[in-house]
Design an enzyme around this catalytic site. Structure first.
Site, PDB file in Angstrom:
ATOM      1  NE  ARG A 151      -3.573  -2.146   2.862  1.00  0.00           N
ATOM      2  CZ  ARG A 151      -3.320  -3.257   3.543  1.00  0.00           C
ATOM      3  NH1 ARG A 151      -2.136  -3.427   4.123  1.00  0.00           N
ATOM      4  NH2 ARG A 151      -4.239  -4.210   3.662  1.00  0.00           N
ATOM      5  CE  LYS A 175      -6.369  -0.811   4.876  1.00  0.00           C
ATOM      6  NZ  LYS A 175      -7.693  -1.047   4.255  1.00  0.00           N
ATOM      7  CG  HIS A 247      -4.913   0.263  -3.568  1.00  0.00           C
ATOM      8  ND1 HIS A 247      -4.172   0.370  -2.410  1.00  0.00           N
ATOM      9  CD2 HIS A 247      -5.858  -0.667  -3.304  1.00  0.00           C
ATOM     10  CE1 HIS A 247      -4.664  -0.448  -1.497  1.00  0.00           C
ATOM     11  NE2 HIS A 247      -5.683  -1.089  -2.000  1.00  0.00           N
ATOM     12  NE  ARG A 250      -2.950  -3.752  -1.122  1.00  0.00           N
ATOM     13  CZ  ARG A 250      -2.484  -4.542  -0.160  1.00  0.00           C
ATOM     14  NH1 ARG A 250      -1.189  -4.773  -0.068  1.00  0.00           N
ATOM     15  NH2 ARG A 250      -3.309  -5.115   0.710  1.00  0.00           N
ATOM     16  CG  HIS A 273      -6.277  -8.797   1.557  1.00  0.00           C
ATOM     17  ND1 HIS A 273      -6.463  -9.264   0.271  1.00  0.00           N
ATOM     18  CD2 HIS A 273      -6.055  -7.458   1.432  1.00  0.00           C
ATOM     19  CE1 HIS A 273      -6.352  -8.267  -0.584  1.00  0.00           C
ATOM     20  NE2 HIS A 273      -6.103  -7.164   0.092  1.00  0.00           N
ATOM     21  CE1 TYR A 282      -6.402  -7.853  -6.864  1.00  0.00           C
ATOM     22  CE2 TYR A 282      -6.566  -8.880  -4.709  1.00  0.00           C
ATOM     23  CZ  TYR A 282      -6.294  -7.779  -5.499  1.00  0.00           C
ATOM     24  OH  TYR A 282      -5.936  -6.588  -4.919  1.00  0.00           O
TER      25      TYR A 282
END
Length: 306
Positions: A151, A175, A247, A250, A273, A282
């Site tokens: 990110r 995150k 992004h 990514r 994630h 995806y």
């Protein structure tokens, strides 16, 4: 019930609660803070205070937000912030009941992110002017973003002490301040080394930024907006018409891994994630690759495996 006399103080307490109790990132806290400001402004315009806010009021507020044309994803985050805020007010004794309990997020359709081909990524990198210090730095940035699937916020805060050149991996703080290990490609390693030796070593570094890998000319870490600008300008120079951002690299990283046969769980771990459901988007981007994998590996299509 405790009286609400100072909304600014309560909001500061709420943001502290998000940090200490919920462990939310700076970006999420900032977004929630702005969302709560929107709600408080709307309540003031309607002549209402927080204690009097009802479920019906919140529905009207969300309807007003919808009428402004705000995207469903942003409205969904807004609902999350509101629910967190009223939950905080209840547990702190400012409210007897939580009016946001029944508030629902808008339904989100599957959003397929923009993806670049390998050729388009090569074209963007080829558009970099490597005769300048910024060009050498920007190539290292793009190779790291794409090669490691970072990110933008992870890239600008990447620390030199977390880059292991010999072992060929780096440690990223994502995150919620969760760390993960991400393998590095040979080309990203080479580009970072060149940047550190030829460019970064000649920059006067500001105090406190000594361990930050990517710096601007003034010796400070780059902003996410600067990364966005760099990529947009290079895409325009490479005559790529897609709407892209950091992004996008990514997304492209993940899609190309999946197309190459990488395991979805491994991709989830590399991207950081929390839920595999986030990574599964995806699957919608690579039908050709998935079809070939099924035809190649499913036992009904390969009698020799039975």
């Amino acid at each position: 019930m405790r009286p609400i006399t100072d909304t600014d103080r309560i909001k500061r307490s709420f943001l502290g609660y998000l940090t200490l109790q919920k462990g939310l990132s700076d970006n999420t806290r900032t977004a929630y803070s702005m969302d709560i400001d929107k709600l408080l402004d709307w309540l003031a315009e309607e002549g209402k205070n927080i204690e009097e806010t009802s479920y019906s009021d919140l529905q009207q507020f969300m309807a007003a937000i919808h009428d402004l044309g705000i995207a469903p994803s942003s409205r969904s985050r807004l609902v999350s912030g509101i629910k967190q805020f009223f939950h905080f007010l209840k547990i702190e004794g400012y409210l007897d009941a939580d009016p946001s309990e029944l508030l629902e997020k808008p339904r989100l359709g599957i959003h397929l992110p923009e993806v670049l081909t390998v050729e388009e990524i090569d074209a963007i990198i080829a558009a970099i002017d490597l005769s300048t210090p910024e060009g050498i730095r920007n190539r290292a940035i793009l190779e790291t973003l794409y090669g490691c699937g970072l990110r933008a916020s992870e890239l600008v805060n990447l620390q030199i002490s977390k880059v292991y050149f010999v072992e060929k991996y780096l440690i990223v703080e994502g995150k919620g301040e969760k760390q993960r290990i991400v393998p590095m490609s040979e080309i990203s390693i080479d580009c970072i080394k060149e940047y550190m030796e030829e460019v970064r070593s000649r920059v006067v570094i500001r105090p406190g930024e000594e361990n930050i890998l990517f710096l601007n000319r003034r010796g400070s870490r780059l902003t996410r907006q600067m990364i966005f600008t760099i990529i947009r300008q290079l895409a325009m120079k490479a005559d790529i018409r897609k709407t892209i951002s950091p992004h996008t690299l990514r997304h492209s990283f993940a899609t190309h891994l999946l197309e190459g046969g990488a395991n979805l769980r491994a991709i989830q771990q590399m991207l950081g994630h929390e839920s595999i459901a986030t990574t599964e988007i995806y699957l919608h981007l690579t039908p050709t690759a998935l079809k070939s994998q099924i035809l190649m590996h499913h036992p009904r299509n390969n009698p020799g495996m039975i």
